[in-house]
Design a protein around this motif. Structure first.
Motif, PDB file in Angstrom:
ATOM      1  N   LEU A  47       7.268  -1.698  -0.614  1.00 17.10           N
ATOM      2  CA  LEU A  47       6.149  -0.819  -0.298  1.00 17.10           C
ATOM      3  C   LEU A  47       6.617   0.581   0.085  1.00 17.10           C
ATOM      4  O   LEU A  47       5.951   1.571  -0.237  1.00 17.10           O
ATOM      5  N   PHE A  48       7.768   0.659   0.733  1.00 19.08           N
ATOM      6  CA  PHE A  48       8.289   1.980   1.082  1.00 19.08           C
ATOM      7  C   PHE A  48       8.644   2.764  -0.168  1.00 19.08           C
ATOM      8  O   PHE A  48       8.344   3.954  -0.287  1.00 19.08           O
ATOM      9  N   ARG A  49       9.276   2.106  -1.133  1.00 21.94           N
ATOM     10  CA  ARG A  49       9.641   2.795  -2.372  1.00 21.94           C
ATOM     11  C   ARG A  49       8.401   3.166  -3.188  1.00 21.94           C
ATOM     12  O   ARG A  49       8.420   4.101  -3.976  1.00 21.94           O
ATOM     13  N   LEU A  50       7.325   2.434  -2.976  1.00 19.46           N
ATOM     14  CA  LEU A  50       6.097   2.728  -3.685  1.00 19.46           C
ATOM     15  C   LEU A  50       5.329   3.873  -3.033  1.00 19.46           C
ATOM     16  O   LEU A  50       4.671   4.657  -3.720  1.00 19.46           O
ATOM     17  N   THR A  51       5.398   3.969  -1.710  1.00 21.34           N
ATOM     18  CA  THR A  51       4.589   4.949  -0.981  1.00 21.34           C
ATOM     19  C   THR A  51       5.384   6.088  -0.372  1.00 21.34           C
ATOM     20  O   THR A  51       4.807   7.120  -0.025  1.00 21.34           O
ATOM     21  N   GLN A  52       6.715   5.889  -0.199  1.00 25.19           N
ATOM     22  CA  GLN A  52       7.577   6.877   0.452  1.00 25.19           C
ATOM     23  C   GLN A  52       7.110   7.200   1.868  1.00 25.19           C
ATOM     24  O   GLN A  52       7.277   8.316   2.355  1.00 25.19           O
ATOM     25  N   SER A  53       6.532   6.225   2.538  1.00 25.05           N
ATOM     26  CA  SER A  53       6.084   6.390   3.918  1.00 25.05           C
ATOM     27  C   SER A  53       6.387   5.132   4.703  1.00 25.05           C
ATOM     28  O   SER A  53       5.890   4.049   4.369  1.00 25.05           O
ATOM     29  N   HIS A  54       7.212   5.259   5.765  1.00 28.57           N
ATOM     30  CA  HIS A  54       7.512   4.102   6.603  1.00 28.57           C
ATOM     31  C   HIS A  54       6.239   3.551   7.240  1.00 28.57           C
ATOM     32  O   HIS A  54       6.023   2.335   7.297  1.00 28.57           O
ATOM     33  N   ASP A  55       5.408   4.451   7.741  1.00 26.88           N
ATOM     34  CA  ASP A  55       4.193   4.017   8.437  1.00 26.88           C
ATOM     35  C   ASP A  55       3.248   3.284   7.501  1.00 26.88           C
ATOM     36  O   ASP A  55       2.719   2.218   7.846  1.00 26.88           O
ATOM     37  N   VAL A  56       3.034   3.841   6.327  1.00 30.81           N
ATOM     38  CA  VAL A  56       2.127   3.210   5.371  1.00 30.81           C
ATOM     39  C   VAL A  56       2.702   1.879   4.900  1.00 30.81           C
ATOM     40  O   VAL A  56       1.988   0.878   4.803  1.00 30.81           O
ATOM     41  N   ALA A  57       3.997   1.861   4.611  1.00 30.12           N
ATOM     42  CA  ALA A  57       4.632   0.626   4.149  1.00 30.12           C
ATOM     43  C   ALA A  57       4.520  -0.479   5.200  1.00 30.12           C
ATOM     44  O   ALA A  57       4.211  -1.627   4.871  1.00 30.12           O
ATOM     45  N   GLU A  58       4.747  -0.126   6.442  1.00 35.96           N
ATOM     46  CA  GLU A  58       4.654  -1.122   7.510  1.00 35.96           C
ATOM     47  C   GLU A  58       3.223  -1.610   7.676  1.00 35.96           C
ATOM     48  O   GLU A  58       2.974  -2.812   7.829  1.00 35.96           O
ATOM     49  N   GLU A  59       2.285  -0.683   7.611  1.00 36.57           N
ATOM     50  CA  GLU A  59       0.870  -1.047   7.766  1.00 36.57           C
ATOM     51  C   GLU A  59       0.400  -1.948   6.638  1.00 36.57           C
ATOM     52  O   GLU A  59      -0.269  -2.959   6.869  1.00 36.57           O
ATOM     53  N   VAL A  60       0.764  -1.599   5.409  1.00 43.16           N
ATOM     54  CA  VAL A  60       0.338  -2.399   4.263  1.00 43.16           C
ATOM     55  C   VAL A  60       1.024  -3.765   4.270  1.00 43.16           C
ATOM     56  O   VAL A  60       0.400  -4.779   3.941  1.00 43.16           O
ATOM     57  N   ALA A  61       2.294  -3.806   4.647  1.00 43.48           N
ATOM     58  CA  ALA A  61       3.000  -5.089   4.718  1.00 43.48           C
ATOM     59  C   ALA A  61       2.318  -6.022   5.713  1.00 43.48           C
ATOM     60  O   ALA A  61       2.099  -7.212   5.422  1.00 43.48           O
ATOM     61  N   GLN A  62       1.975  -5.489   6.877  1.00 44.28           N
ATOM     62  CA  GLN A  62       1.290  -6.305   7.883  1.00 44.28           C
ATOM     63  C   GLN A  62      -0.058  -6.781   7.365  1.00 44.28           C
ATOM     64  O   GLN A  62      -0.432  -7.953   7.544  1.00 44.28           O
ATOM     65  N   GLU A  63      -0.773  -5.883   6.702  1.00 44.34           N
ATOM     66  CA  GLU A  63      -2.083  -6.249   6.163  1.00 44.34           C
ATOM     67  C   GLU A  63      -1.943  -7.314   5.085  1.00 44.34           C
ATOM     68  O   GLU A  63      -2.770  -8.239   4.991  1.00 44.34           O
ATOM     69  N   ALA A  64      -0.900  -7.204   4.267  1.00 39.36           N
ATOM     70  CA  ALA A  64      -0.679  -8.192   3.208  1.00 39.36           C
ATOM     71  C   ALA A  64      -0.395  -9.570   3.795  1.00 39.36           C
ATOM     72  O   ALA A  64      -0.925 -10.584   3.308  1.00 39.36           O
ATOM     73  N   PHE A  65       0.427  -9.622   4.824  1.00 43.26           N
ATOM     74  CA  PHE A  65       0.715 -10.915   5.454  1.00 43.26           C
ATOM     75  C   PHE A  65      -0.535 -11.503   6.116  1.00 43.26           C
ATOM     76  O   PHE A  65      -0.766 -12.720   6.050  1.00 43.26           O
ATOM     77  N   VAL A  66      -1.328 -10.656   6.730  1.00 41.61           N
ATOM     78  CA  VAL A  66      -2.558 -11.134   7.360  1.00 41.61           C
ATOM     79  C   VAL A  66      -3.496 -11.725   6.308  1.00 41.61           C
ATOM     80  O   VAL A  66      -4.053 -12.819   6.488  1.00 41.61           O
ATOM     81  N   LYS A  67      -3.663 -11.005   5.192  1.00 37.16           N
ATOM     82  CA  LYS A  67      -4.535 -11.500   4.133  1.00 37.16           C
ATOM     83  C   LYS A  67      -3.992 -12.794   3.538  1.00 37.16           C
ATOM     84  O   LYS A  67      -4.758 -13.715   3.234  1.00 37.16           O
ATOM     85  N   ALA A  68      -2.678 -12.860   3.375  1.00 37.15           N
ATOM     86  CA  ALA A  68      -2.076 -14.082   2.826  1.00 37.15           C
ATOM     87  C   ALA A  68      -2.312 -15.263   3.765  1.00 37.15           C
ATOM     88  O   ALA A  68      -2.573 -16.384   3.309  1.00 37.15           O
ATOM     89  N   PHE A  69      -2.234 -15.021   5.055  1.00 34.23           N
ATOM     90  CA  PHE A  69      -2.446 -16.099   6.032  1.00 34.23           C
ATOM     91  C   PHE A  69      -3.908 -16.519   6.055  1.00 34.23           C
ATOM     92  O   PHE A  69      -4.226 -17.716   6.015  1.00 34.23           O
TER      93      PHE A  69
END
Length: 210
Positions: A47-69
């Motif tokens: 996600l970081f390589r896709l967005t070039q933003s640590h904050d966005v990558a971290e936020e989207v990763a957390q959201e992805a795990f939440v949705k997966a759960f």
């Protein structure tokens, strides 16, 4: 309680991703923590390589795990867990792009293969194989060259490119994640490699010491 919890995790650690998901579906929700441990770094890096933003990558990763759960009950073994997770994450990024009308930027190191090898199968061999990816990414000069090359890759080709060359997913998995036909995936990756190559090769030919 702490010992008991970690004892359970030790018992589950050898299960496959898919077996862990079945456990989650059966109510063993702690199994999902093992899946998070396995994929949190890889997903963040993608996600970081896709967005070039640590904050966005971290936020989207957390959201992805939440949705997966939350939607664990919908998971079926017609797809690997990793493919399912990356599909969720990619769709979240795509939705952000649509809402903000802003294209992502990614970071990659790959290009064509050695002489006689298929472009589809081999990364560009321009670096000392003794150096780790982390060492390479810390090289500011190389990073600048790579960023210049990536900026020239049209937006529509970038996601498939990074999924293949950074995350090393199969073409079939990328097709499942992106919703594209297999031939389209191959075409987009090859086009992205061509754009990348046109920028990087002239610089490499000058003999820059990375």
């Amino acid at each position: 309680m702490y010992t008991e919890f970690h004892g359970e995790r030790a018992k589950w650690k050898d299960l496959t991703d898919e077996e862990l998901m079945f456990k989650v579906q059966d109510g063993e929700t702690a199994c999902f923590d093992l899946l998070v441990d396995r994929y949190k770094n890889r997903l963040f890096n993608y996600l970081f390589r896709l967005t070039q933003s640590h904050d966005v990558a971290e936020e989207v990763a957390q959201e992805a795990f939440v949705k997966a759960f939350i939607h664990a009950g919908k998971y079926k073994t017609i797809a690997r867990f990793s493919t399912w997770l990356y599909t969720i994450a990619t769709n979240l990024v795509r939705n952000r792009m649509r809402s903000k009308s802003r294209a992502p930027q990614i970071f990659s190191l790959w290009g064509k293969g050695k002489s006689g090898e298929s472009d589809e199968e081999k990364p560009i061999d321009v670096l000392d194989p003794g150096r780790s990816p982390d060492d390479i990414l810390n090289d500011s000069e190389l990073s600048e060259v790579i960023n210049q090359a990536i900026e020239k890759i049209p937006d529509r080709y970038r996601s498939c490119f990074v999924l293949r060359e950074i995350n090393q997913l199969s073409y079939e998995e990328i097709a499942a994640i992106s919703g594209l036909k297999l031939g389209t995936v191959r075409s987009r990756i090859n086009r992205a490699r061509n754009y990348f190559r046109q920028i990087v090769e002239p610089i490499l030919e000058k003999g820059i010491d990375f």
